[in-house]
Design an enzyme around this catalytic site. Structure first.
Site, short mmCIF file in Angstrom:
data_model
loop_
_atom_site.label_atom_id
_atom_site.label_comp_id
_atom_site.label_asym_id
_atom_site.label_seq_id
_atom_site.Cartn_x
_atom_site.Cartn_y
_atom_site.Cartn_z
N CYS A 106 -3.34 3.63 -0.56
CA CYS A 106 -3.33 4.96 -0.88
C CYS A 106 -2.17 5.72 -0.40
O CYS A 106 -1.07 5.22 -0.01
CB CYS A 106 -4.59 5.42 -0.13
SG CYS A 106 -5.96 4.45 -0.31
N GLY A 139 -1.90 5.42 -5.74
CA GLY A 139 -3.26 5.27 -5.87
C GLY A 139 -3.68 6.48 -7.16
O GLY A 139 -3.45 7.61 -7.31
N ASN A 166 -4.66 5.64 4.89
CA ASN A 166 -4.13 4.84 3.97
C ASN A 166 -4.06 3.37 4.84
O ASN A 166 -3.80 3.34 5.89
CB ASN A 166 -2.77 5.12 3.76
CG ASN A 166 -2.03 3.82 3.00
OD1 ASN A 166 -2.80 3.05 2.14
ND2 ASN A 166 -0.77 3.91 3.18
N GLY A 167 -4.81 2.44 4.40
CA GLY A 167 -5.22 1.29 5.30
C GLY A 167 -6.41 0.42 5.08
O GLY A 167 -7.10 0.90 3.99
N TYR A 175 7.02 -3.97 -3.64
CA TYR A 175 6.13 -3.49 -4.90
C TYR A 175 5.78 -2.12 -5.02
O TYR A 175 6.07 -1.03 -5.82
CB TYR A 175 5.01 -4.20 -5.17
CG TYR A 175 4.10 -3.99 -6.29
CD1 TYR A 175 4.67 -4.05 -7.75
CD2 TYR A 175 2.79 -3.70 -6.00
CE1 TYR A 175 3.66 -3.54 -8.61
CE2 TYR A 175 1.88 -3.27 -7.17
CZ TYR A 175 2.48 -3.32 -8.21
OH TYR A 175 1.41 -2.91 -9.36
N ASP A 225 10.17 -10.45 -12.23
CA ASP A 225 9.43 -9.67 -11.85
C ASP A 225 9.33 -9.25 -10.32
O ASP A 225 9.66 -10.56 -9.63
CB ASP A 225 8.06 -10.09 -12.29
CG ASP A 225 6.88 -8.89 -12.34
OD1 ASP A 225 7.05 -7.94 -12.08
OD2 ASP A 225 5.76 -9.37 -12.83
N ASP A 226 8.74 -8.62 -9.52
CA ASP A 226 8.68 -8.34 -8.38
C ASP A 226 7.81 -9.23 -7.56
O ASP A 226 8.33 -9.68 -6.50
CB ASP A 226 8.14 -6.78 -7.92
CG ASP A 226 6.93 -6.53 -8.58
OD1 ASP A 226 5.71 -7.02 -8.19
OD2 ASP A 226 6.97 -5.74 -9.57
#
Length: 503
Positions: free
Chosen positions: A2, A28, A101-102, A258, A366-367
């Site tokens: 988030c 998000g 967030n978490g 990412y 790609d990451d």
């Protein structure tokens, strides 16, 4: 995962919060919300959808006040219902709103304790509501009619004692001010900054990433340290305090791989430069191990891998080309419920430029590789575009374990790296050759930005969970909750509920 933001100013903050959330939209895309405080009156707007869709002019006009918090969400605990959207609010004590967030790893035990001991009711499946109620209870338990900085620091310290897992939070106390705090391991990011208003007044913002401060003209003060709380009152007074007994800085490696924007600085580490160093290290590994491989062109899978891919191509002395064009109106795919929807979205999301592939030995970068289904389809797209040979490089190590700290990765059994070696993964995704970043190299690439950070959460790569409380039983529960079957059932139930609500 988030994005959170909080702001205290002298002028209305609704537009600043909206603009900050648009900058944090990559964190998000499921739901968005803003709550503001106008003296002692709170105003809330939240719903499912992108920021631009949730907030219309009529909503913005109602979000009055010079203090507020905002949130953008991917669902990591609970369902995708709009009832789970944040911020959450409790009216006792004082009136407190919170955005988080978490992910709490002991949410079930906390929920039971809140009901049986604290006599508080939790109305959703969101652990963010649990975190809010723990904080509210501990503040209320102090028995103060009026609170000050020290009271808030005491309450946050008790939150640290009770809540396990990852949490970066912004809380708003009606008529008083903002609180930002971060778990004792500092797994999820939180920064704060200062801006001088046109009238010379001090204004402050807290946010998940520094880029939100940059865009709105705030100067970065620094990160909220692990276990620390920053309190800003409505008069612009600010204090910070370490509230945890034994903080140990362990930021999430996947932020740098990412999730975070490359123009952000997290824990005094430039995300952009960390990704450049990831490209350096990966190129060195390819030079050591692929001396017999003839690569004509390096092509990134947009967008997050670009920074590492540019540096990798430079070190290999190979052409760098943009071979895929991205539809920017399609969200991230590895979190989408159900394989059918994911497979459909990848084809809608990317389109190959044939002339960059035809007759060439291509190295795709790609990451990371999570499920492997996206990588598989992209490799096939490269072949369909005429590539003679398709090699694949991941800027991160194999993802073999679930992330339980706020990134909604799939069930462990749906991770292509789980119980497979690299040769088996190569066969599964259909590449002619596959190379992964080494764990030590990616740690070094990020740590060089700030040598003071001695440990990172690398649990999805190593299976080592920094909070020390993640049991096999807990992982089994996570696996069941995050399986495709569970997600598809949830999506069906949401569709039925939506039809009922519409009727």
């Amino acid at each position: 995962m988030c994005g959170i933001v909080g702001c205290v100013a002298r002028n209305p903050v609704n537009q600043d919060l909206y603009d900050a959330l648009t900058v944090l939209q990559h964190r998000g895309q499921d739901a968005a919300g803003i709550m503001t405080c106008d003296r002692d009156r709170l105003h809330l707007r939240k719903d499912n959808g992108l920021v631009r869709d949730v907030f219309e002019t009529r909503h913005m006009l109602r979000l009055k006040g010079t203090m507020g918090i905002g949130h953008v969400r991917y669902p990591t605990a609970g369902c995708a219902s709009s009832a789970e959207s944040q911020p959450f609010f409790v009216n006792s004590p004082f009136g407190i709103a919170l955005a988080h967030n978490g992910n709490l790893t002991n949410s079930d035990a906390l929920k039971q304790a809140l009901f049986l001991q604290d006599m508080r009711h939790i109305n959703t499946e969101s652990d963010s509501e649990i975190l809010l109620n723990v904080f509210a209870h501990e503040l209320q338990a102090l028995g103060r009619i009026r609170i000050g900085f020290e009271d808030i620091f005491t309450a946050v310290g008790r939150v640290h004692e009770r809540c396990h897992g990852a949490y970066a939070a912004v809380a708003m106390i009606a008529g008083y001010g903002l609180v930002g705090f971060r778990d004792p391991n500092g797994i999820r990011p939180l920064v704060y900054g200062h801006r001088r208003s046109a009238d010379g007044d001090d204004e402050y913002m807290l946010a998940s990433e520094s880029v939100a401060l940059d865009v709105l003209g705030f100067d970065l003060i620094g990160d909220v340290a692990p276990g620390e709380a920053v309190v800003i009152d409505m008069q612009g007074g600010i204090q910070k305090h370490q509230c945890a007994q034994s903080p140990r800085h362990s930021p999430c490696m996947f932020e740098f791989v990412y999730f975070a924007r490359p123009d952000s600085i997290i824990d005094d580490i430039s995300v952009y430069k960390a990704r450049l160093r990831m490209g350096d290290a990966l190129a060195q590994k390819i030079l050591r191990e692929w001396q017999d491989e003839d690569i004509d062109v390096v092509i990134p899978i947009p967008d997050t891998s670009r920074t590492a891919a540019v540096q990798l191509a430079h070190h290999l002395d190979v052409k760098y080309r943009e071979g895929f064009i991205k539809n920017r109106y399609i969200g991230r795919t590895f979190i989408m419920p159900g394989q059918k929807l994911r497979r459909k979205s990848v084809r809608q999301k990317l389109n190959a430029i044939d002339l960059e592939f035809r007759g060439k030995n291509v190295l795709l970068v790609d990451d990371s590789i999570v499920r492997g289904t996206t990588s598989q389809q992209i490799i096939q797209m490269a072949r369909d575009a005429g590539a003679k040979r398709v090699c694949f490089a991941s800027a991160a190590p194999p993802v073999r374990y679930p992330n339980v700290y706020g990134i909604d990765m799939p069930s462990v059994h749906e991770l292509v790296g789980h119980d497979r070696d690299e040769e088996q993964i190569r066969q599964e995704i259909g590449a002619d050759r596959l190379v992964y970043q080494d764990l030590d190299d990616i740690i070094d690439a990020v740590r060089r930005g700030n040598p003071q950070v001695r440990r990172f959460d690398t649990s999805c790569f190593s299976g080592e969970y920094v909070t020390g409380d993640v049991t096999p039983e807990y992982l089994d529960e996570v696996s069941v909750r995050r399986s495709d079957a569970a997600r598809e059932l949830e999506a069906e139930e949401e569709g039925v509920n939506g039809m009922h609500n519409a009727s």
